[in-house]
Design a protein around this motif. Structure first.
Motif, mmCIF file in Angstrom:
data_model
loop_
_atom_site.group_PDB
_atom_site.id
_atom_site.type_symbol
_atom_site.label_atom_id
_atom_site.label_comp_id
_atom_site.label_asym_id
_atom_site.label_seq_id
_atom_site.Cartn_x
_atom_site.Cartn_y
_atom_site.Cartn_z
ATOM 1 N N UNK A 265 0.864 -1.167 0.000
ATOM 2 C CA UNK A 265 0.000 0.000 0.000
ATOM 3 C C UNK A 265 0.905 1.223 0.000
ATOM 4 N N UNK A 266 0.705 2.094 -0.972
ATOM 5 C CA UNK A 266 1.537 3.300 -1.079
ATOM 6 C C UNK A 266 0.652 4.531 -1.006
ATOM 7 N N UNK A 267 1.014 5.466 -0.136
ATOM 8 C CA UNK A 267 0.336 6.757 -0.162
ATOM 9 C C UNK A 267 1.394 7.848 -0.321
ATOM 10 N N UNK A 268 0.959 9.080 -0.387
ATOM 11 C CA UNK A 268 1.895 10.180 -0.676
ATOM 12 C C UNK A 268 2.155 11.044 0.556
ATOM 13 N N UNK A 269 1.856 10.502 1.731
ATOM 14 C CA UNK A 269 2.107 11.234 2.971
ATOM 15 C C UNK A 269 3.516 10.996 3.478
ATOM 16 N N UNK A 270 3.838 11.589 4.625
ATOM 17 C CA UNK A 270 5.198 11.460 5.166
ATOM 18 C C UNK A 270 5.477 10.085 5.761
ATOM 19 N N UNK A 271 4.443 9.300 6.016
ATOM 20 C CA UNK A 271 4.663 7.952 6.527
ATOM 21 C C UNK A 271 4.865 7.905 8.027
ATOM 22 N N UNK A 272 5.394 6.774 8.479
ATOM 23 C CA UNK A 272 5.550 6.513 9.910
ATOM 24 C C UNK A 272 7.041 6.591 10.257
ATOM 25 N N UNK A 273 7.375 7.389 11.267
ATOM 26 C CA UNK A 273 8.763 7.467 11.728
ATOM 27 C C UNK A 273 9.125 6.286 12.612
ATOM 28 N N UNK A 274 8.160 5.899 13.441
ATOM 29 C CA UNK A 274 8.427 4.912 14.488
ATOM 30 C C UNK A 274 8.512 3.512 13.889
ATOM 31 N N UNK A 275 9.698 2.918 13.956
ATOM 32 C CA UNK A 275 9.889 1.584 13.387
ATOM 33 C C UNK A 275 9.233 0.507 14.232
ATOM 34 N N UNK A 276 8.848 0.854 15.440
ATOM 35 C CA UNK A 276 8.417 -0.163 16.396
ATOM 36 C C UNK A 276 6.914 -0.139 16.656
ATOM 37 N N UNK A 277 6.204 0.689 15.886
ATOM 38 C CA UNK A 277 4.767 0.806 16.109
ATOM 39 C C UNK A 277 4.065 -0.532 15.842
ATOM 40 N N UNK A 278 3.140 -0.878 16.724
ATOM 41 C CA UNK A 278 2.322 -2.070 16.506
ATOM 42 C C UNK A 278 2.901 -3.348 17.062
ATOM 43 N N UNK A 279 4.070 -3.276 17.665
ATOM 44 C CA UNK A 279 4.652 -4.489 18.248
ATOM 45 C C UNK A 279 4.181 -4.716 19.685
ATOM 46 N N UNK A 280 4.057 -3.624 20.427
ATOM 47 C CA UNK A 280 3.779 -3.765 21.858
ATOM 48 C C UNK A 280 2.393 -4.377 22.052
ATOM 49 N N UNK A 281 2.283 -5.398 22.891
ATOM 50 C CA UNK A 281 0.954 -5.997 23.111
ATOM 51 C C UNK A 281 -0.009 -4.978 23.701
ATOM 52 N N UNK A 282 -1.283 -5.198 23.429
ATOM 53 C CA UNK A 282 -2.309 -4.336 24.016
ATOM 54 C C UNK A 282 -2.353 -4.613 25.513
ATOM 55 N N UNK A 283 -2.363 -3.545 26.286
ATOM 56 C CA UNK A 283 -2.434 -3.717 27.738
ATOM 57 C C UNK A 283 -3.835 -4.168 28.134
ATOM 58 N N UNK A 284 -3.933 -4.959 29.194
ATOM 59 C CA UNK A 284 -5.270 -5.320 29.674
ATOM 60 C C UNK A 284 -6.097 -4.062 29.926
ATOM 61 N N UNK A 285 -7.291 -4.023 29.385
ATOM 62 C CA UNK A 285 -8.157 -2.857 29.549
ATOM 63 C C UNK A 285 -7.858 -1.728 28.591
ATOM 64 N N UNK A 286 -6.835 -1.905 27.739
ATOM 65 C CA UNK A 286 -6.439 -0.810 26.862
ATOM 66 C C UNK A 286 -6.950 -0.932 25.440
ATOM 67 N N UNK A 287 -7.875 -1.828 25.226
ATOM 68 C CA UNK A 287 -8.314 -2.115 23.857
ATOM 69 C C UNK A 287 -8.953 -0.917 23.163
ATOM 70 N N UNK A 288 -9.729 -0.132 23.926
ATOM 71 C CA UNK A 288 -10.495 0.941 23.285
ATOM 72 C C UNK A 288 -9.592 2.005 22.673
ATOM 73 N N UNK A 289 -8.370 2.165 23.196
ATOM 74 C CA UNK A 289 -7.528 3.259 22.720
ATOM 75 C C UNK A 289 -6.229 2.788 22.064
ATOM 76 N N UNK A 290 -5.961 1.489 22.049
ATOM 77 C CA UNK A 290 -4.692 0.997 21.497
ATOM 78 C C UNK A 290 -4.657 1.210 19.978
ATOM 79 N N UNK A 291 -3.465 1.499 19.421
ATOM 80 C CA UNK A 291 -3.347 1.612 17.949
ATOM 81 C C UNK A 291 -3.368 0.215 17.334
#
Lengths: 280, 312
Positions: free
Chosen positions: B254-280
Motif C-alpha cells: 500500500x503506497x500513499x503520498x504522505x510522510x509515513x511513519x517514523x516509528x519503526x516499532x509501532x504495533x509491536x507492543x501488546x495491548x495492555x489489559x483494559x487498553x483495547x479501546x484506545x490501542x493503535x
C-alpha cells in the motif's frame, strides 16, 4: 422485539428498521432494494417526504427509474403513495393507511421517510414517541417501516436515541445488518472503519436495553456468526460499546463462527477483551 | 548473580558444551523457583530433558519451542498473556529460559532475530526475565551475530554482565525502504483507492475466489486492509494497492503520498489489559496476521509491504 422462537430472524426488510447511510448513493441503493421487495411482497409503499417549499424534491421516482422500477406506474396503480410529512405524522393516519391497504386487497403497508423530514412537523419528544408507536404498529399489523438516517449530518437527536427505537427491527447499512431481541443482538455483514461507530453504538444500546435498573447481573448475547469481517476499528468499537455495560456488572457473550476470520481476530486479543466479555 | 529489575531482563547465554549450559542455567532456574517466579524452559525435547533432569524440580515447567514458521509478533502477546495470568496467580515475575527456533528458512531465522531485538521494546515494562540460549556449536554465524546485538546482557565463557555490543531496537531497525517488490507484474493493481471497503472485496476475490478456505489467505486480506485503512485515514492520497499472488506467498503493498511513519516499532507492543479501546490496533493486527511487514519511503511515496507464506 423479536420472539425467542424465531431467533435469529431473517435480516430482510420486515419490521421497524433504520436505514443508516453516509452517502446519497448508499441511501438510493438500499431504498431501491427496499421498494422492490415491498412491491414484490404485495404491499403498498407509503413514502413520506419533506414538505418545506425550498427542500429539494425527494428523488424517489428518479431513483426508481434508475433502478429499473416503474415508480410512476406504481403511483397510478395505487401501490406507491407519496405523502408530505404534515399529512403523515398525524394521530391515526398510519393505522388508517394500513387498514385502507388491507381493504384494497393488498398485503399491508411499507412506510419510509427520512428522519430529518419528521422533525419538520414533530418535536424531538413527539418523534421518539412516534417511533415507539411505529414499533408497536409493525408488530401488531402487516406493516414495516424504514426510517432513513443520515450518519454524516450532525443531528439534534443522537444516533443512540435513534438506535434504541430501532433495536428490535434493526439496522440496514451497506455493510452491516442487525436485529435485536431481549438480551440478544445479531450482527451480520462487515465492520470496518466506515461502520465501526454504528457497531459500537448498537452494542451500547443493546446493553442498555437488557433491562431497567442497571446492567449488574444482566447478560447480552451478541451473535456474530454471520459477521464476515471485523477490523481494528471494529475492535475499538467492541471495547467502547461494551465498556459501560460491563463496568456496571453486565456480561457479554460474543458468538462467532468456528474457524472464521472474526474468531481468529478476537482470539488474538484474548486477555485484552474487556472484563465481562467472552468469546464462544 | 541475576540482576534485579521490575521490568524486562533480557539476557543471552552463549555456550559451547552441555556442561557450560548446565553450569549457568541450573542455578539460574533454581534461583527463579526459590523466588516464587513462574519458571519455564522452552527448547527442543533433548534439551528440555537435559535441563529438566539437572534442575530436578517439579515446579519447573517444560514447554516445546515455538515452531520456526510461527509469526513472531504473536509471541509478544502470548508472553504478555502468560505474565498477566501468572502474576494474577501470585507469581512476582515470569522466568523464561529457552531457545529461539532458528531451524527454519533464512527468512524465518531473520524474523526470529528481529523478534529478539523488538522484545526489548515490546515487553520493556513486563515483569519478565528471559534468558536465551545460543549454542555456538550449532547456530550459524548470522544468528550468533544477531544474538550478540539484541540482548542487553550476555553470559559467555569470558564473563556475565552488560553487553557492549547491544544495539537498541530503534537503531537496529533503521528506517529503510521495504524489501524490493516482486519482479513479476502485480496480480491486483488498484490506483487511487477511494473506497477501502470495496478494495478489500476486490482483494478478497483475487486471493480467495475459487480456493478452499485458507486461514493464511484470509489473514493476509485482513492485514492488508488494515494497512489500507491506515493509509486512507493517516496518509495522503492517492493511495495505491498492489498484490502479487504466487503458490508460495502473497505479497501486498500500500503506497500513499504522505510522510509515513517514523516509528519503526509501532504495533509491536501488546495491548495492555483494559487498553483495547484506545490501542493503535491497525498495525498491531497487521503485524500479527502477516509473516513480514516492513515500511519506508520509496520513489512513489510511503510504502508498506507485507508478506504471507503459503503452504496450500
Amino acid at each position: 422485539m423479536t420472539s425467542a422462537a424465531a431467533w435469529p430472524p431473517a435480516l430482510g426488510w420486515h419490521g421497524h428498521l433504520l436505514l443508516a447511510h453516509a452517502t446519497e448513493a448508499e441511501r438510493r441503493e438500499q431504498l431501491a432494494a427496499w421498494f422492490a421487495a415491498g412491491l414484490a411482497a404485495g404491499h403498498r409503499v407509503v413514502y413520506v417526504v419533506d414538505p418545506t417549499p425550498d427542500a429539494p424534491a425527494d428523488p424517489l421516482l428518479d431513483l426508481l427509474a434508475d433502478a429499473g422500477a416503474d415508480g410512476a406506474g406504481a403511483v397510478a396503480e395505487g401501490t406507491l403513495v407519496v405523502l408530505p410529512a404534515s399529512q403523515f405524522y398525524v394521530d391515526g393516519v398510519p393505522r388508517a393507511l394500513v387498514a385502507a391497504a388491507l381493504a384494497d386487497g393488498l398485503a399491508g403497508v411499507w412506510f419510509s421517510g427520512q428522519a430529518s423530514s419528521a422533525l419538520t412537523t414533530l418535536s424531538l419528544a413527539q418523534h421518539r414517541s412516534f417511533e415507539r408507536f411505529m414499533t408497536g404498529l409493525c408488530a401488531e399489523l402487516p406493516a414495516s417501516a424504514l426510517c432513513q438516517y443520515d450518519l454524516t449530518v450532525p443531528s439534534e437527536w443522537s444516533l443512540l436515541h435513534t438506535l434504541d427505537t430501532h433495536l428490535g427491527g434493526g439496522i440496514r447499512h451497506r455493510l452491516l445488518r442487525s436485529v435485536g431481541g431481549a438480551g440478544r443482538l445479531q450482527v451480520a455483514g462487515e465492520v470496518d472503519a466506515s461502520d465501526a461507530d454504528l457497531f459500537g453504538a448498537l452494542l451500547q444500546v443493546a446493553g442498555e436495553a437488557t433491562g431497567d435498573g442497571g446492567p449488574a447481573g444482566r447478560d447480552l448475547d451478541v451473535d456474530l456468526r454471520d459477521l464476515a469481517w471485523i477490523s481494528a476499528a471494529g475492535l475499538h468499537a467492541l471495547a467502547y460499546g461494551t465498556a459501560e455495560f460491563c463496568a456496571g456488572g453486565g456480561r457479554v457473550t460474543l458468538r462467532v463462527a468456528p474457524g472464521s476470520s472474526v474468531e481468529r481476530t478476537l482470539r488474538l486479543l484474548d486477555l485484552n477483551l474487556p472484563p465481562g466479555v467472552t468469546v464462544r | 548473580m541475576r540482576p534485579t529489575s521490575e521490568g524486562l531482563v533480557h539476557e543471552a547465554l552463549f555456550y559451547d558444551s552441555d556442561a557450560a549450559l548446565l553450569a549457568f542455567t541450573v542455578p539460574y532456574l533454581r534461583a527463579g523457583l526459590e523466588a516464587g517466579e513462574h519458571t519455564v524452559v522452552f527448547a527442543e525435547p533433548a534439551l528440555l530433558e537435559l535441563i529438566g533432569d539437572a534442575v530436578g524440580a517439579p515446579a519447573l515447567a517444560l514447554h516445546p519451542q515455538v515452531p520456526a514458521d510461527a509469526r513472531p509478533a504473536r509471541t509478544y502477546s502470548v508472553c504478555r498473556d502468560l505474565i498477566t495470568r501468572q502474576t494474577a496467580a501470585g507469581a512476582p515475575r515470569v522466568l523464561l529460559v529457552g531457545k529461539p527456533n532458528f531451524t527454519g528458512t533464512a527468512a524465518q531465522q531473520a524474523r526470529w532475530c528481529r523478534f529478539e531485538s523488538v522484545l526489548n521494546h515490546a515487553l520493556d515494562d513486563a515483569p519478565l526475565t528471559a534468558l536465551c540460549l545460543y549454542d555456538t556449536r550449532r547456530e550459524d554465524p548470522d544468528t550468533l551475530r544477531a544474538g550478540l546485538r539484541t540482548h542487553p546482557r550476555i553470559a559467555t565463557a569470558a564473563g556475565y554482565g552488560p553487553n557492549p555490543a547491544y544495539t537498541e531496537p530503534a537503531d537496529l531497525l533503521k528506517p529503510e525502504p521495504p524489501e524490493p517488490r516482486p519482479a513479476t507484474p502485480a496480480d491486483v493493481r488498484m490506483d487511487d483507492v477511494r473506497d477501502p471497503s470495496a478494495a478489500r472485496r476486490a482483494v478478497t476475490r483475487a486471493v480467495l475466489a475459487g480456493r478452499r478456505p485458507s486461514e493464511a489467505r484470509e489473514d493476509f486480506v485482513t492485514a492488508l486492509t488494515e494497512i489500507l485503512f491506515n493509509a486512507a485515514r493517516h496518509g495522503r492520497p492517492p493511495v495505491d494497492v498492489r498484490v502479487w499472488a504466487s503458490s508460495a506467498s502473497l505479497v501486498g503493498e500500500v503506497t500513499d503520498r504522505g510522510p509515513g511513519i517514523d516509528d519503526r516499532l509501532l504495533g509491536y507492543r501488546p495491548v495492555e489489559p483494559g487498553g483495547l479501546a484506545t490501542a493503535p490496533l491497525g498495525l498491531w493486527l497487521a503485524r500479527r496476521l502477516s509473516d513480514d511487514l516492513d515500511y519506508g519511503p520509496t520513489d512513489e511515496g510511503f510504502t508498506v509491504r507485507l508478506r504471507t507464506d503459503l503452504s496450500d
